[in-house]
Design a protein around this motif. Sequence first.
Motif, PDB file in Angstrom:
ATOM      1  N   TRP A  24       0.814  -1.198   0.000  1.00  0.00           N
ATOM      2  CA  TRP A  24       0.000   0.000   0.000  1.00  0.00           C
ATOM      3  C   TRP A  24       0.857   1.261   0.000  1.00  0.00           C
ATOM      4  O   TRP A  24       0.440   2.302  -0.524  1.00  0.00           O
ATOM      5  CB  TRP A  24      -0.970  -0.014   1.183  1.00  0.00           C
ATOM      6  CG  TRP A  24      -2.061  -1.013   0.973  1.00  0.00           C
ATOM      7  CD1 TRP A  24      -2.208  -2.218   1.604  1.00  0.00           C
ATOM      8  CD2 TRP A  24      -3.128  -0.921   0.031  1.00  0.00           C
ATOM      9  NE1 TRP A  24      -3.310  -2.880   1.108  1.00  0.00           N
ATOM     10  CE2 TRP A  24      -3.898  -2.107   0.144  1.00  0.00           C
ATOM     11  CE3 TRP A  24      -3.518   0.041  -0.899  1.00  0.00           C
ATOM     12  CZ2 TRP A  24      -5.026  -2.341  -0.626  1.00  0.00           C
ATOM     13  CZ3 TRP A  24      -4.641  -0.192  -1.676  1.00  0.00           C
ATOM     14  CH2 TRP A  24      -5.385  -1.373  -1.538  1.00  0.00           C
ATOM     15  N   ALA A  25       2.052   1.164   0.573  1.00  0.00           N
ATOM     16  CA  ALA A  25       2.970   2.299   0.496  1.00  0.00           C
ATOM     17  C   ALA A  25       3.337   2.589  -0.951  1.00  0.00           C
ATOM     18  O   ALA A  25       3.349   3.747  -1.393  1.00  0.00           O
ATOM     19  CB  ALA A  25       4.223   2.016   1.325  1.00  0.00           C
ATOM     20  N   GLU A  26       3.603   1.541  -1.708  1.00  0.00           N
ATOM     21  CA  GLU A  26       3.940   1.711  -3.116  1.00  0.00           C
ATOM     22  C   GLU A  26       2.723   2.172  -3.916  1.00  0.00           C
ATOM     23  O   GLU A  26       2.828   3.011  -4.815  1.00  0.00           O
ATOM     24  CB  GLU A  26       4.472   0.390  -3.694  1.00  0.00           C
ATOM     25  CG  GLU A  26       4.769   0.420  -5.191  1.00  0.00           C
ATOM     26  CD  GLU A  26       5.779   1.489  -5.582  1.00  0.00           C
ATOM     27  OE1 GLU A  26       5.705   1.985  -6.725  1.00  0.00           O
ATOM     28  OE2 GLU A  26       6.630   1.847  -4.737  1.00  0.00           O
ATOM     29  N   PHE A  27       1.565   1.627  -3.580  1.00  0.00           N
ATOM     30  CA  PHE A  27       0.335   2.031  -4.253  1.00  0.00           C
ATOM     31  C   PHE A  27       0.084   3.526  -4.049  1.00  0.00           C
ATOM     32  O   PHE A  27      -0.251   4.254  -4.994  1.00  0.00           O
ATOM     33  CB  PHE A  27      -0.839   1.219  -3.712  1.00  0.00           C
ATOM     34  CG  PHE A  27      -2.170   1.587  -4.304  1.00  0.00           C
ATOM     35  CD1 PHE A  27      -2.498   1.211  -5.595  1.00  0.00           C
ATOM     36  CD2 PHE A  27      -3.097   2.310  -3.560  1.00  0.00           C
ATOM     37  CE1 PHE A  27      -3.736   1.550  -6.137  1.00  0.00           C
ATOM     38  CE2 PHE A  27      -4.333   2.655  -4.104  1.00  0.00           C
ATOM     39  CZ  PHE A  27      -4.646   2.276  -5.392  1.00  0.00           C
ATOM     40  N   THR A  28       0.278   4.004  -2.810  1.00  0.00           N
ATOM     41  CA  THR A  28       0.080   5.420  -2.507  1.00  0.00           C
ATOM     42  C   THR A  28       1.103   6.279  -3.236  1.00  0.00           C
ATOM     43  O   THR A  28       0.765   7.337  -3.791  1.00  0.00           O
ATOM     44  CB  THR A  28       0.186   5.656  -0.991  1.00  0.00           C
ATOM     45  OG1 THR A  28      -0.763   4.821  -0.317  1.00  0.00           O
ATOM     46  CG2 THR A  28      -0.095   7.109  -0.638  1.00  0.00           C
ATOM     47  N   ALA A  29       2.355   5.833  -3.228  1.00  0.00           N
ATOM     48  CA  ALA A  29       3.400   6.587  -3.925  1.00  0.00           C
ATOM     49  C   ALA A  29       3.093   6.687  -5.418  1.00  0.00           C
ATOM     50  O   ALA A  29       3.304   7.741  -6.041  1.00  0.00           O
ATOM     51  CB  ALA A  29       4.761   5.932  -3.696  1.00  0.00           C
ATOM     52  N   ASN A  30       2.563   5.613  -5.991  1.00  0.00           N
ATOM     53  CA  ASN A  30       2.225   5.614  -7.408  1.00  0.00           C
ATOM     54  C   ASN A  30       1.062   6.571  -7.688  1.00  0.00           C
ATOM     55  O   ASN A  30       1.059   7.271  -8.705  1.00  0.00           O
ATOM     56  CB  ASN A  30       1.860   4.198  -7.865  1.00  0.00           C
ATOM     57  CG  ASN A  30       1.590   4.132  -9.365  1.00  0.00           C
ATOM     58  OD1 ASN A  30       2.466   4.427 -10.172  1.00  0.00           O
ATOM     59  ND2 ASN A  30       0.372   3.748  -9.730  1.00  0.00           N
TER      60      ASN A  30
END
Length: 366
Positions: A188-194
């Motif tokens: 989810w951290a990567e999803f948010t960053a994306n």
Amino acid sequence: MKINIPTIPPSILAAAKLKQSTPIDLPSVVERIAAFLAPGNVAVLTGAGVSVDSGIRAYRGDDGRYMNPNYKPILYHELMDESLKGYAFRQRYWLRSYLGYPPVRDAQPNTTHFALAALQYLGIVSRLITQNVDGLHHKAISTVWDQYEMERKMLEIHGTLHRVHCTFGHVVDRQTFQDRISAANPYWAEFTANMERTEQKPRTNPDGDVVLEGVDYGSFVIPDCPECTLQSRRNSIQKPNLIFFGESISAEVKERSYRDVEFADRLFIVGTTLATFSAFRLLKHAIELRKPVLMLNVGPTRADTIPGLEKIEVQSGAVLRDIVKSLAGFRAVEDPILRRLLTSGIVKPPAREATNEDITPSHVEK
């Protein structure tokens, strides 16, 4: 447990629908509101409509109706439930809030926030009470007032999204909590960053919760409170310092809001339908004390049938700067602080609403 989501009475909505619109004479509106504010010692009560130009959606549209009728917020007793069922509620809440917080965190004050800050600086507004949890009023006045002055003259009756506490009273700033969630949920951290890289944003509600349907919340990890861990207990029951549906504001905040209304000579209401009773009762309290009350809000409100209320249906951003200039006179040009406040503020209302397909993660169940 039955919880009623705040609404405007159907009879008021129906009457508003039949009401004929009349042309607005903005110079006359500026003159009338300036005359109302001129004596000073004004308490201001604001709501979600004030933050719309900062890109934060209001709960209700200009017709007074809930803009997302299918939205089901997490209730207070669900969030605080110690059972496995309660943990599932917290997984749903914190995932959605984790995704929705960055747009609120990064939002900037708009022209209405800064115009109200100018009225505070001029000493015309002596008390400001807000239902908003975004902290934008504080951002606007923070270069003029220190923390002590803000705490003394401003009240967030529904709390703030920018702090989190556990059931044992351990408090942490929200960004630190966001970082803990990121560390526990790398996907989810990567999803948010994306999302941030592509400027792809879910529909965020004023409380920082987002519309996100069809997601499997079961794998989302809520970090335990580290202070509780140091005391040899596991505790995932943490919440933002804001009032949830089904939760009452504290007696201290209630009494303080009443005192702020009592301290002032008049009440100016901006950008709110007064659907929540915690705000509506402040209007009623002012009326009972025979204080003049003026409302600036577009569309029907819960208070529309209350005798003694004067209401003007104009967007605050269209008139407040001119009102301040009218009241300040030459100071609007000669005072550098006032000049800065009157030339600051964004006007970026929310773009089109993202659809569920726009924000669907790869592992959503179809």
